[in-house]
Scaffold this motif. Sequence first.
Motif, mmCIF file in Angstrom:
data_model
loop_
_atom_site.group_PDB
_atom_site.id
_atom_site.type_symbol
_atom_site.label_atom_id
_atom_site.label_comp_id
_atom_site.label_asym_id
_atom_site.label_seq_id
_atom_site.Cartn_x
_atom_site.Cartn_y
_atom_site.Cartn_z
ATOM 1 N N THR B 8 0.843 -1.200 0.000
ATOM 2 C CA THR B 8 0.000 0.000 0.000
ATOM 3 C C THR B 8 0.873 1.243 0.000
ATOM 4 O O THR B 8 1.995 1.214 0.503
ATOM 5 C CB THR B 8 -0.862 0.065 1.281
ATOM 6 O OG1 THR B 8 -0.047 -0.290 2.394
ATOM 7 C CG2 THR B 8 -2.026 -0.876 1.215
ATOM 8 N N LYS B 11 0.705 6.323 4.294
ATOM 9 C CA LYS B 11 -0.190 7.435 4.639
ATOM 10 C C LYS B 11 0.535 8.736 4.333
ATOM 11 O O LYS B 11 1.704 8.882 4.631
ATOM 12 C CB LYS B 11 -0.522 7.378 6.126
ATOM 13 C CG LYS B 11 -1.710 6.520 6.425
ATOM 14 C CD LYS B 11 -2.290 6.802 7.808
ATOM 15 C CE LYS B 11 -3.553 5.996 8.007
ATOM 16 N NZ LYS B 11 -3.306 4.575 8.270
ATOM 17 N N ASP B 15 -2.155 9.660 -3.794
ATOM 18 C CA ASP B 15 -2.516 8.482 -4.579
ATOM 19 C C ASP B 15 -3.384 8.908 -5.765
ATOM 20 O O ASP B 15 -4.608 8.863 -5.711
ATOM 21 C CB ASP B 15 -3.269 7.508 -3.660
ATOM 22 C CG ASP B 15 -3.709 6.258 -4.393
ATOM 23 O OD1 ASP B 15 -3.376 6.116 -5.579
ATOM 24 O OD2 ASP B 15 -4.398 5.430 -3.779
ATOM 25 N N GLY B 18 -5.946 6.354 -7.073
ATOM 26 C CA GLY B 18 -7.129 6.250 -6.210
ATOM 27 C C GLY B 18 -8.068 7.425 -6.428
ATOM 28 O O GLY B 18 -9.285 7.278 -6.504
ATOM 29 N N LYS B 19 -7.471 8.594 -6.528
ATOM 30 C CA LYS B 19 -8.234 9.828 -6.773
ATOM 31 C C LYS B 19 -9.039 9.710 -8.078
ATOM 32 O O LYS B 19 -10.215 10.073 -8.143
ATOM 33 C CB LYS B 19 -7.237 10.989 -6.879
ATOM 34 C CG LYS B 19 -7.803 12.324 -6.558
ATOM 35 C CD LYS B 19 -7.498 12.729 -5.121
ATOM 36 C CE LYS B 19 -8.404 13.844 -4.670
ATOM 37 N NZ LYS B 19 -8.628 13.807 -3.224
ATOM 38 N N ASP B 35 -13.158 8.833 0.196
ATOM 39 C CA ASP B 35 -11.766 8.642 -0.168
ATOM 40 C C ASP B 35 -11.548 7.253 -0.790
ATOM 41 O O ASP B 35 -12.118 6.265 -0.338
ATOM 42 C CB ASP B 35 -10.933 8.773 1.110
ATOM 43 C CG ASP B 35 -9.506 9.180 0.817
ATOM 44 O OD1 ASP B 35 -9.302 9.928 -0.149
ATOM 45 O OD2 ASP B 35 -8.612 8.734 1.546
ATOM 46 N N ARG B 37 -8.405 4.627 -2.103
ATOM 47 C CA ARG B 37 -6.964 4.383 -2.237
ATOM 48 C C ARG B 37 -6.736 3.048 -2.934
ATOM 49 O O ARG B 37 -7.490 2.111 -2.736
ATOM 50 C CB ARG B 37 -6.267 4.409 -0.874
ATOM 51 C CG ARG B 37 -6.091 5.838 -0.367
ATOM 52 C CD ARG B 37 -5.342 5.931 0.921
ATOM 53 N NE ARG B 37 -3.893 5.921 0.800
ATOM 54 C CZ ARG B 37 -3.154 6.968 0.416
ATOM 55 N NH1 ARG B 37 -3.733 8.094 0.102
ATOM 56 N NH2 ARG B 37 -1.839 6.875 0.336
ATOM 57 N N GLN B 38 -5.703 3.025 -3.756
ATOM 58 C CA GLN B 38 -5.436 1.803 -4.485
ATOM 59 C C GLN B 38 -4.128 1.183 -4.063
ATOM 60 O O GLN B 38 -3.181 1.893 -3.721
ATOM 61 C CB GLN B 38 -5.403 2.134 -5.972
ATOM 62 C CG GLN B 38 -6.048 1.043 -6.801
ATOM 63 C CD GLN B 38 -5.234 0.628 -7.976
ATOM 64 O OE1 GLN B 38 -5.282 1.258 -9.010
ATOM 65 N NE2 GLN B 38 -4.489 -0.442 -7.814
#
Lengths: 77, 77
Positions: B8, B11, B15, B18-19, B35, B37-38
């Motif tokens: 992943t 933090k 990303d 993902g966005k 949100d 995330r990929q």
Amino acid sequence: MKAVVKVTLRKGVLDPQGKAIGNALHSLGFAEVGDVRQGKFIEIEVPDGTSQDRLKDMCQKLLANPVTEDFEILMAG
Amino acid sequence: MKAVVKVTLRKGVLDPQGKAIGNALHSLGFAEVGDVRQGKFIEIEVPDGTSQDRLKDMCQKLLANPVTEDFEILMAG
């Protein structure tokens, strides 16, 4: 609530990226490594109580390619 | 034995993929999505009894970029 969608290539679909990772591991000295497959996962923040069906809909419309990929939906707390 | 490595983005690391998925879901009518995330996962066939340390070594040498990514090793049966 966080939902996690796991997208994998279907069995029988060639996975060149996985193959490349396997070859790279071999040349780095990890000779014991066998088959390698790569997939992706998508973490989606959704409102509490979102149904599995709603997420399945997202997968079918966007997240996974139904011709070559399988998906699995995992709900987190 | 099959080992699964989950990679992943850390933090705080942007990303964009993902966005993009989030935006696409919004325009498909899934307005409730927050949100996204990929990440990726890698399934590796290794001999029974392969140690966690050996897999950690693979992650650090090849599978994950320690600057931007975190990894997690899950052993399957």
